[in-house]
Design a protein around this motif. Structure first.
Motif, short mmCIF file in Angstrom:
data_model
loop_
_atom_site.label_atom_id
_atom_site.label_comp_id
_atom_site.label_asym_id
_atom_site.label_seq_id
_atom_site.Cartn_x
_atom_site.Cartn_y
_atom_site.Cartn_z
N ALA A 919 0.67 -1.21 -0.08
CA ALA A 919 -0.04 -0.12 0.08
C ALA A 919 0.78 1.16 0.01
O ALA A 919 0.07 2.14 -0.31
N GLU A 920 2.09 1.16 0.49
CA GLU A 920 2.87 2.55 0.59
C GLU A 920 3.69 2.51 -0.76
O GLU A 920 4.63 3.32 -0.86
N GLY A 921 3.47 1.55 -1.63
CA GLY A 921 4.26 1.83 -3.20
C GLY A 921 3.18 2.34 -3.95
O GLY A 921 2.34 3.24 -3.75
N GLY A 922 3.56 2.14 -5.35
CA GLY A 922 2.56 2.53 -6.41
C GLY A 922 2.61 3.72 -6.99
O GLY A 922 1.85 4.38 -7.74
N THR A 923 3.74 4.59 -6.51
CA THR A 923 4.16 5.85 -7.18
C THR A 923 5.41 5.81 -7.88
O THR A 923 6.41 4.93 -7.50
N ILE A 924 5.68 6.69 -8.91
CA ILE A 924 7.04 6.88 -9.58
C ILE A 924 7.93 7.91 -8.84
O ILE A 924 7.42 8.96 -8.60
N ILE A 925 9.08 7.56 -8.16
CA ILE A 925 9.95 8.27 -7.37
C ILE A 925 10.51 8.98 -8.29
O ILE A 925 11.01 10.30 -7.98
N ALA A 926 11.32 8.32 -9.37
CA ALA A 926 12.27 9.06 -10.14
C ALA A 926 12.13 8.34 -11.42
O ALA A 926 12.11 7.21 -11.71
N THR A 927 12.74 9.26 -12.47
CA THR A 927 12.96 8.48 -13.90
C THR A 927 14.13 9.50 -14.53
O THR A 927 14.61 10.55 -13.90
N GLY A 928 14.83 8.78 -15.46
CA GLY A 928 15.97 9.44 -15.93
C GLY A 928 17.18 8.45 -16.05
O GLY A 928 16.89 7.23 -15.81
N THR A 929 18.34 8.98 -16.30
CA THR A 929 19.57 8.03 -16.45
C THR A 929 20.03 7.59 -15.17
O THR A 929 19.62 8.04 -14.00
N PRO A 930 20.82 6.44 -15.26
CA PRO A 930 21.36 5.76 -13.91
C PRO A 930 21.93 7.01 -12.95
O PRO A 930 21.59 7.12 -11.47
N GLN A 931 22.56 7.81 -13.55
CA GLN A 931 23.28 8.76 -12.67
C GLN A 931 22.33 9.88 -12.11
O GLN A 931 22.63 10.36 -10.92
N GLU A 932 21.31 10.13 -12.74
CA GLU A 932 20.11 11.12 -12.15
C GLU A 932 19.54 10.41 -11.21
O GLU A 932 19.21 10.90 -10.10
N ILE A 933 19.27 8.99 -11.23
CA ILE A 933 18.55 8.31 -10.17
C ILE A 933 19.40 8.07 -8.94
O ILE A 933 18.90 8.36 -7.86
#
Length: 949
Positions: A919-933
């Motif tokens: 229930a505490e998941g299900g959202t996108i926290i980050a997108t981008g290149t590995p370095q950006e993550i």
């Protein structure tokens, strides 16, 4: 909990052995090796894929342990099981009883859930049977029960001096004429009964309207209630209780009915429940299961929408999808006859056929339908037509496996309207503890359930507290183990067949930790699969706790953290298949780092998977999914850049599979292939015109019987059979390609029907496959084996490893192309005819991947892979990356769900879900290149990536 120490100070345990020693192991590709590792320690066996890790751990150590266990049975018991073959090894010393926890042994039964497997649900059933409070589902009132004496006191108090009629209910709301019942009541000496609210004299041959529903009560006594007549009242109440099965009605002077019961009863409505027992809360028992869905929570049925996807088609053009196009069969002839009788044709589009005519075709027609007989020309059979639904249901119940598979796609699964998916009958859902029923607890994530159990005793009354204390201890203990192995996001009602291999394995691991056995050897097969690095620490601690109570834990594993946390590492290699099977390095992790081997080079950093110089530009176009809301997804919108390698990451249970496998893939599959799988709820999708096909490569087995193998699955076996049938010897004998198939009569061994193995059903143990005694596992008869190509028979070719076959067929381009791709994905060590049942999930996935790679790609293909690094060593991951990069370089898009940081760090684009699981998941926290993550603080993946980069 204090840690028990099973190891004595001298380093020896109760068996007198300090080590497990294996001498002369030769199973599969093992090169007559001697191995020695410490007991009561955590030992990791590692090495490149196919080097012989499983041959040592499972086929030698576990097989010998199982054989010795069988030997301990009586001769009578062994006579039912046959002998188990001794593994090819000289001797093994210091072996304890062995328990293997593999990934492939997950249940396929829809009734197996996380709760039933771990026993948590069984203890909850016991808790609810003994400590819950019952409430009426009609009025919401608390139910109560009374003794006979209490009932008599209550009647005297309420009706002293008044006239009353005592009634015993025998029929409630049921149809029938009840002739026999009235005869029986008269024989018992009763003269009157209250029928549908009216008191009548019982007469001989009396009966009621059989088509109406009736309420019937026996008139037991008519009396004036008085304390002085207490004895008469007590006798009447006793008799009424007997006939009313614990329930009696009292009619007062005004004609109103009052209810009394020895069972749980609602005084306002007269509703009574049976005394609860543990099986009242079991969806696998008729006493607890919802009668509508039989405790499955879903109803599977054929609907008009599911079997007629396109109403503009006619029946002759395949408008009724499961039946296909019109053929000359009796079933189609009957449909034709019904249509003609109603002035329609099979060529009429379904939308133009009147509704009542379609209803007859789907549900059946009572009028006999004449159909001409082929056997007796000029005669007609007049038979009733039972309809398409009935035919499809019969195929589902009695058809062959192939027919069932064809029809299964058209079944619509709907949540059961009666129990709303809870699986339990309505009474069971109205027993509450602290305001919750048992199905509400089963729907909570394990983490939420753990929180609800905190301080529960303080919220219970004194009676409940006394009963619940011991049961709650057991529930908390088992729940604790599940949380320790990182499964906090699962729910108790989650079906076991929906879990990944790694999750199922960790559930079995938690169950084993709960049994608290000592002096056992546990052998685990890659338990870290499907685990995010963050949860890996929990798993390692659980394995250490198994070790600390006095067990030997042997883990076949590629995970870096697991190796470094172990007490001893065995590295098998140096290559795969023929080139493996030797110990190339061994010792404690710190000693291993000083030795030279593939594994130690990667562990020490001498060798590594390189991060690409620059990220691919991609095509600049996107596949955009908007508003995904399935399971725990919180209205997620995400862009997938095309022409790149995309990685979807996140902690276990964060929603990766829901987003990709259950939402994105079904949408694409419906669009390109008219698939029937319903995607999870979403708003819209854009960019479909940018791709022209989708290919999902998951870890499901490539077949469930020994007949399936890599050669048949990839299609290369068809080409090999064609080659053999074109040989001069085959032409002289008149052999066609079918002669070289082990699935059809002619060339195969008829004892085992071409399986090479015979299945022995072991009743109370897993089934065992043994070699056929006639063909010794070769699958073919002697004549077929006499046809040879370059000195090899068709059976010899199936026994070749992929690498050997690449050399053998180097001048056969059509065959070579398919086999070469198997080698490129790192499967050079498996044999072409290896039984599908012996392939791991990761190997099955790579066979599928190779099959797709051997086809021509278009440069606009969308590939979806689920944890392809399963079972792969660092070196094999490099091979896999080379293959995937080739695909992306041609303009295709590759989307991978993955936890392995070596894969994540080389991606072009990363989509990280979270922040937690369930229930505490299900959202996108980050997108981008590995370095950006790696720069995102909220991302668990970013934290571990930062260290890796």
């Amino acid at each position: 909990m204090p840690k028990k120490k099973a190891v004595e100070s001298n380093g020896f345990d109760q068996t007198g052995h300090s080590h497990v020693a294996v001498y002369g192991a030769r199973e599969h590709n093992l090169k007559n090796i001697d191995v020695k590792f410490p007991r009561n320690k955590m030992v990791v066996i590692t090495g490149v894929s196919g080097s012989g890790k499983s041959s040592l751990a499972f086929d030698t150590i576990y097989a010998e342990g199982q054989r010795r266990y069988m030997e301990s049975f009586s001769a009578y018991a062994r006579s039912f099981m046959g002998g188990m073959e001794r593994p090819d090894v000289d001797k093994i010393e210091g072996l304890s009883p062995v328990i293997s926890i593999e990934q492939k042994t997950t249940a396929r039964n829809p009734r197996s859930t996380v709760g039933t497997t771990t026993e948590v649900y069984d203890f909850l059933r016991l808790l609810y049977a003994r400590a819950s409070e019952a409430f009426s589902y009609l009025t919401g009132n608390k139910m109560s029960k009374q003794s006979e004496d209490q009932i008599i006191d209550q009647i005297i108090r309420a009706y002293e001096g008044k006239k009353a009629i005592l009634l015993a209910p025998v029929v409630k709301g049921r149809k029938g004429h009840y002739r026999e019942l009235f005869v029986q009541i008269r024989k018992l000496g009763f003269t009157k009964a209250r029928i549908d609210g009216e008191i009548m004299d019982l007469e001989p041959k009396m009966q009621v309207d059989r088509y109406k529903t009736h309420d019937i009560e026996i008139v037991v006594d008519r009396l004036k209630v008085a304390e002085k007549d207490r004895f008469r009242l007590a006798q009447s109440v006793k008799v009424a209780m007997q006939h009313g099965k614990g329930l009696i009605f009292l009619q007062d002077e005004e004609g109103d009915i009052h209810y009394f019961s020895k069972m749980l009863m609602d005084p306002a409505s007269g509703l009574a429940y049976d005394e609860p027992a543990p099986n009242s809360f079991s969806f696998n028992s008729p006493y607890g299961a919802c009668p509508k869905c039989n405790g499955l929570g879903v109803i599977e049925k054929f609907t008009q929408d599911s079997i007629i996807p396109d109403e503009s088609l006619s029946i002759s053009r395949g408008g009724i999808a499961p039946l296909g196009e019109y053929r000359d069969t009796w079933f189609f002839k009957k449909i034709d006859a019904i249509l003609k009788r109603n002035d329609c044709k099979v060529s009429t589009p379904i939308k133009d056929i009147p509704k009542e005519v379609m209803d007859k075709i789907l549900n059946g027609d009572d009028e006999p339908v004449p159909v001409a007989s082929k056997k007796y020309p000029g005669t007609e059979w007049n038979t009733k037509f039972e309809g398409v639904y009935k035919l499809l249901s019969q195929i589902m119940d009695q058809g062959t496996e192939k027919m069932q598979a064809q029809v299964k796609d058209f079944v619509a699964r709907k949540t059961c309207p009666e129990c709303e998916g809870s699986r339990l009958r309505i009474e069971s859902r109205h027993f509450l503890i602290d305001g919750k029923n048992i199905s509400q607890l089963a729907e909570m994530s394990l983490k939420q359930l753990g929180e609800w159990l905190v301080g529960l005793e303080d919220r219970l009354n004194d009676r409940q507290k006394v009963i619940a204390t011991e049961v709650l201890k057991e529930i908390r203990k088992r729940l604790g183990f599940l949380l320790d192995v990182g499964l906090y996001y699962l729910t108790l009602n989650r079906p076991l067949k929906t879990l990944s291999g790694g999750e199922a394995q960790r559930i079995r691991l938690a169950t084993q930790i709960g049994t608290q056995l000592v002096g056992v050897m546990y052998i685990l097969d890659e338990p870290s699969i499907g685990l995010h690095q963050r949860d890996n620490e929990k798993l390692i601690n659980s394995l250490k706790s198994l070790r600390d109570v006095g067990n030997t834990v042997v883990v076949v594993e590629h995970d870096k953290d697991m190796m470094l946390a172990s007490d001893y590492v065995l590295d098998i290699g140096p290559g795969a298949g023929r080139h493996g099977g030797q110990i190339v390095a061994e010792g404690a992790p710190e000693e291993l780092l000083k030795q030279r081997s593939n594994t130690s080079d990667y562990l020490s950093g001498k060798n590594e998977i390189a991060i690409p110089e620059k990220v691919r530009e991609g095509k600049g176009t996107f596949l955009s999914l908007k508003g995904a809301k399935g399971n725990n997804l919180k209205n997620v919108s995400v862009d997938f850049p095309l022409g790149k390698m995309i990685l979807v990451t996140g902690v276990s249970g964060s929603g990766k599979s829901t987003l990709i496998h259950e939402t994105l893939y079904p949408i694409l599959s419906n669009h390109f292939y008219r698939s029937h799988k319903e995607p999870m709820p979403y708003d819209s999708i854009d960019g479909l015109k940018e791709i022209d096909k989708v290919i999902e490569v998951d870890q499901s087995p490539i077949g469930r019987t020994p007949r399936s193998n890599p050669a048949t699955y990839t299609g290369v076996f068809t080409d090999i059979r064609a080659l053999f049938s074109a040989l001069p010897e085959a032409k002289i004998r008149g052999y066609k390609p079918g002669r070289f198939s082990f699935n059809v009569k002619g060339g195969r061994c008829e004892t085992c029907e071409g399986a090479g193995m015979k299945l022995i059903e072991m009743d109370f143990l897993p089934n065992v496959h043994v070699h056929c005694e006639t063909c010794k596992g070769k699958r073919y008869n002697r004549e077929t084996l006499e046809v040879r190509f370059k000195g090899k028979s068709i059976s010899d070719v199936l026994d070749m490893t992929v690498s050997q076959a690449v050399e053998f067929f180097e001048n056969q381009p059509k065959i070579l192309r398919k086999i070469k791709t198997l080698e490129e994905v790192g499967l050079g060590y498996i044999s072409l005819g290896q039984h599908a049942t012996t392939l791991s999930g990761g190997e099955a996935q790579r066979v599928k991947l190779a099959t797709e790679l051997s086809k021509r790609d278009t440069g606009k293909t969308f590939y979806i892979l689920d944890e392809p690094t399963t079972g792969l060593h660092f070196q094999d991951i490099q091979h896999l990356l080379d293959v995937l990069n080739k695909l992306v370089d041609k303009g295709n898009t590759v989307l991978v769900i993955e936890h392995n940081l070596d894969m994540v760090k080389v991606a072009d684009h990363v989509i990280d879900l979270g922040p937690e699981g369930g229930a505490e998941g299900g959202t996108i926290i980050a997108t981008g290149t590995p370095q950006e993550i790696a720069r995102k603080r909220k991302s668990h993946t970013g934290r571990f990536l930062k260290a890796e980069l």
